[in-house]
Design a protein around this motif. Structure first.
Motif, PDB file in Angstrom:
ATOM      1  N   ILE A 129       0.831  -1.207   0.000  1.00  0.00           N
ATOM      2  CA  ILE A 129       0.000   0.000   0.000  1.00  0.00           C
ATOM      3  C   ILE A 129       0.864   1.255   0.000  1.00  0.00           C
ATOM      4  O   ILE A 129       0.664   2.173  -0.804  1.00  0.00           O
ATOM      5  CB  ILE A 129      -0.954   0.001   1.218  1.00  0.00           C
ATOM      6  CG1 ILE A 129      -1.940  -1.158   1.118  1.00  0.00           C
ATOM      7  CG2 ILE A 129      -1.695   1.334   1.318  1.00  0.00           C
ATOM      8  CD1 ILE A 129      -2.770  -1.364   2.374  1.00  0.00           C
ATOM      9  N   SER A 130       1.859   1.286   0.891  1.00  0.00           N
ATOM     10  CA  SER A 130       2.682   2.494   1.019  1.00  0.00           C
ATOM     11  C   SER A 130       3.517   2.754  -0.229  1.00  0.00           C
ATOM     12  O   SER A 130       3.679   3.906  -0.657  1.00  0.00           O
ATOM     13  CB  SER A 130       3.588   2.384   2.252  1.00  0.00           C
ATOM     14  OG  SER A 130       4.534   1.338   2.102  1.00  0.00           O
ATOM     15  N   GLU A 131       4.044   1.693  -0.846  1.00  0.00           N
ATOM     16  CA  GLU A 131       4.857   1.869  -2.049  1.00  0.00           C
ATOM     17  C   GLU A 131       4.002   2.309  -3.236  1.00  0.00           C
ATOM     18  O   GLU A 131       4.449   3.101  -4.073  1.00  0.00           O
ATOM     19  CB  GLU A 131       5.594   0.569  -2.384  1.00  0.00           C
ATOM     20  CG  GLU A 131       6.621   0.149  -1.343  1.00  0.00           C
ATOM     21  CD  GLU A 131       7.771   1.129  -1.247  1.00  0.00           C
ATOM     22  OE1 GLU A 131       8.701   1.036  -2.054  1.00  0.00           O
ATOM     23  OE2 GLU A 131       7.738   1.993  -0.340  1.00  0.00           O
ATOM     24  N   THR A 132       2.779   1.808  -3.306  1.00  0.00           N
ATOM     25  CA  THR A 132       1.873   2.227  -4.374  1.00  0.00           C
ATOM     26  C   THR A 132       1.527   3.701  -4.244  1.00  0.00           C
ATOM     27  O   THR A 132       1.494   4.448  -5.235  1.00  0.00           O
ATOM     28  CB  THR A 132       0.586   1.380  -4.358  1.00  0.00           C
ATOM     29  OG1 THR A 132       0.925  -0.001  -4.516  1.00  0.00           O
ATOM     30  CG2 THR A 132      -0.346   1.798  -5.484  1.00  0.00           C
ATOM     31  N   GLY A 153       3.313   5.120  -7.160  1.00  0.00           N
ATOM     32  CA  GLY A 153       2.290   4.905  -8.172  1.00  0.00           C
ATOM     33  C   GLY A 153       2.345   3.521  -8.782  1.00  0.00           C
ATOM     34  O   GLY A 153       1.581   3.198  -9.696  1.00  0.00           O
ATOM     35  N   PHE A 154       3.244   2.678  -8.285  1.00  0.00           N
ATOM     36  CA  PHE A 154       3.348   1.287  -8.725  1.00  0.00           C
ATOM     37  C   PHE A 154       4.050   0.503  -7.616  1.00  0.00           C
ATOM     38  O   PHE A 154       4.578   1.083  -6.667  1.00  0.00           O
ATOM     39  CB  PHE A 154       4.136   1.168 -10.037  1.00  0.00           C
ATOM     40  CG  PHE A 154       5.590   1.561  -9.935  1.00  0.00           C
ATOM     41  CD1 PHE A 154       6.567   0.602  -9.702  1.00  0.00           C
ATOM     42  CD2 PHE A 154       5.978   2.888 -10.072  1.00  0.00           C
ATOM     43  CE1 PHE A 154       7.898   0.950  -9.607  1.00  0.00           C
ATOM     44  CE2 PHE A 154       7.317   3.248  -9.975  1.00  0.00           C
ATOM     45  CZ  PHE A 154       8.280   2.285  -9.745  1.00  0.00           C
ATOM     46  N   VAL A 155       4.061  -0.818  -7.738  1.00  0.00           N
ATOM     47  CA  VAL A 155       4.730  -1.665  -6.740  1.00  0.00           C
ATOM     48  C   VAL A 155       6.106  -2.052  -7.277  1.00  0.00           C
ATOM     49  O   VAL A 155       6.202  -2.761  -8.279  1.00  0.00           O
ATOM     50  CB  VAL A 155       3.914  -2.928  -6.441  1.00  0.00           C
ATOM     51  CG1 VAL A 155       4.658  -3.814  -5.445  1.00  0.00           C
ATOM     52  CG2 VAL A 155       2.536  -2.563  -5.905  1.00  0.00           C
ATOM     53  N   PRO A 156       7.194  -1.602  -6.643  1.00  0.00           N
ATOM     54  CA  PRO A 156       8.537  -1.993  -7.093  1.00  0.00           C
ATOM     55  C   PRO A 156       8.793  -3.474  -6.835  1.00  0.00           C
ATOM     56  O   PRO A 156       8.348  -4.036  -5.825  1.00  0.00           O
ATOM     57  CB  PRO A 156       9.462  -1.119  -6.229  1.00  0.00           C
ATOM     58  CG  PRO A 156       8.588  -0.051  -5.653  1.00  0.00           C
ATOM     59  CD  PRO A 156       7.236  -0.652  -5.533  1.00  0.00           C
ATOM     60  N   GLY A 157       9.546  -4.097  -7.727  1.00  0.00           N
ATOM     61  CA  GLY A 157       9.849  -5.511  -7.565  1.00  0.00           C
ATOM     62  C   GLY A 157      10.567  -5.831  -6.275  1.00  0.00           C
ATOM     63  O   GLY A 157      10.418  -6.930  -5.719  1.00  0.00           O
ATOM     64  N   GLY A 158      11.327  -4.886  -5.764  1.00  0.00           N
ATOM     65  CA  GLY A 158      12.123  -5.125  -4.562  1.00  0.00           C
ATOM     66  C   GLY A 158      11.322  -5.480  -3.328  1.00  0.00           C
ATOM     67  O   GLY A 158      11.853  -6.116  -2.409  1.00  0.00           O
ATOM     68  N   VAL A 159      10.044  -5.117  -3.280  1.00  0.00           N
ATOM     69  CA  VAL A 159       9.261  -5.427  -2.086  1.00  0.00           C
ATOM     70  C   VAL A 159       9.013  -6.930  -1.953  1.00  0.00           C
ATOM     71  O   VAL A 159       8.671  -7.407  -0.868  1.00  0.00           O
ATOM     72  CB  VAL A 159       7.912  -4.661  -2.064  1.00  0.00           C
ATOM     73  CG1 VAL A 159       8.127  -3.172  -2.170  1.00  0.00           C
ATOM     74  CG2 VAL A 159       6.976  -5.150  -3.157  1.00  0.00           C
ATOM     75  N   PHE A 160       9.216  -7.675  -3.044  1.00  0.00           N
ATOM     76  CA  PHE A 160       8.988  -9.122  -3.006  1.00  0.00           C
ATOM     77  C   PHE A 160      10.285  -9.927  -2.825  1.00  0.00           C
ATOM     78  O   PHE A 160      10.248 -11.153  -2.841  1.00  0.00           O
ATOM     79  CB  PHE A 160       8.305  -9.568  -4.305  1.00  0.00           C
ATOM     80  CG  PHE A 160       6.940  -8.981  -4.503  1.00  0.00           C
ATOM     81  CD1 PHE A 160       5.857  -9.434  -3.768  1.00  0.00           C
ATOM     82  CD2 PHE A 160       6.738  -7.957  -5.417  1.00  0.00           C
ATOM     83  CE1 PHE A 160       4.591  -8.895  -3.950  1.00  0.00           C
ATOM     84  CE2 PHE A 160       5.477  -7.412  -5.617  1.00  0.00           C
ATOM     85  CZ  PHE A 160       4.399  -7.877  -4.873  1.00  0.00           C
TER      86      PHE A 160
END
Length: 214
Positions: free
Chosen positions: A183-186, A190-197
């Motif tokens: 939620i916070s990264e979006t 404005g998008f979800v970075p790959g690094g969060v996974f």
């Protein structure tokens, strides 16, 4: 949302949180000097980088020394030997065709009893989905070489270090907080970075070692 202790500092917290020490950060961009001083305000921060990679004036002011160099040239004479309590190389060697030689060249800069932390994309990363801001190794065109825990372990052991922790990075605080992070990264980007996974899917490997005292 509170700032979590980065995994690269996980094993250093107990030893160095409240005392002065000398740190060599190999790849000192993206605000690393300022971020490091937040967690270790008493550290003497020495950074290495090829140029200014997304650092502000405040970041350069947070450095006690800065070595601007091309690591692949293996010219480390300007950096003092047996000086640093900690060396950190987080997501650097995958950008270097001779990252193994760079590690060998920098280990003499570590004091006896000092610690080194090395993190990089593992072979598992080549099989992950492609995603913006890198989830697959090949998402980043500057990635030039894969390394393994076995290779890095052998290298540091030959240089007189004992490996204390190693393997695939699975940092549970990041995994538990993943829904909030999404939620916070979006909201932020404005998008979800790959690094969060990375931690959930096992993108990275690491080796944490201690240089023998004698």
């Amino acid at each position: 949302m509170a700032i979590l202790l980065p995994h690269k500092f996980r094993y250093l917290k107990k030893e160095f949180r409240n005392k002065p020490f000398a740190l060599l950060d190999v790849g000192a961009g993206s605000g690393s000097p300022t971020a490091t001083k937040k967690f270790f305000p008493l550290c003497s921060y020495h950074g290495i980088d090829k140029g200014n990679y997304r650092n502000t004036d405040a970041d350069f002011q947070a450095m006690d020394a800065y070595y601007e160099m091309d690591l692949t040239e293996l010219k480390f004479n300007s950096i003092p030997d047996s000086f640093f309590d900690v060396i950190i190389m987080s997501h650097v060697i995958e950008h270097l065709h001779n990252g193994d030689k760079v590690i060998e060249g920098l280990l003499p800069k570590l004091k006896p009893g000092g610690y080194i932390y090395i993190e990089y994309p593992g072979t598992r990363s080549t099989k992950l989905p492609s995603m913006r801001n890198t989830l697959n190794f090949y998402d980043d065109p500057t990635h030039v070489r894969l390394y393994t825990v076995i290779e890095i372990t052998r290298l540091v052991q030959q240089a007189g270090c004992a490996v204390l922790h190693s393997g695939t990075r699975r940092y549970w605080p990041f995994i538990v907080l993943l829904p909030l992070t999404l939620i916070s990264e979006t909201i932020k980007y404005g998008f979800v970075p790959g690094g969060v996974f990375w931690d959930l899917l096992g993108f990275a490997e690491y080796v944490f070692a201690r240089k023998n005292s004698s």
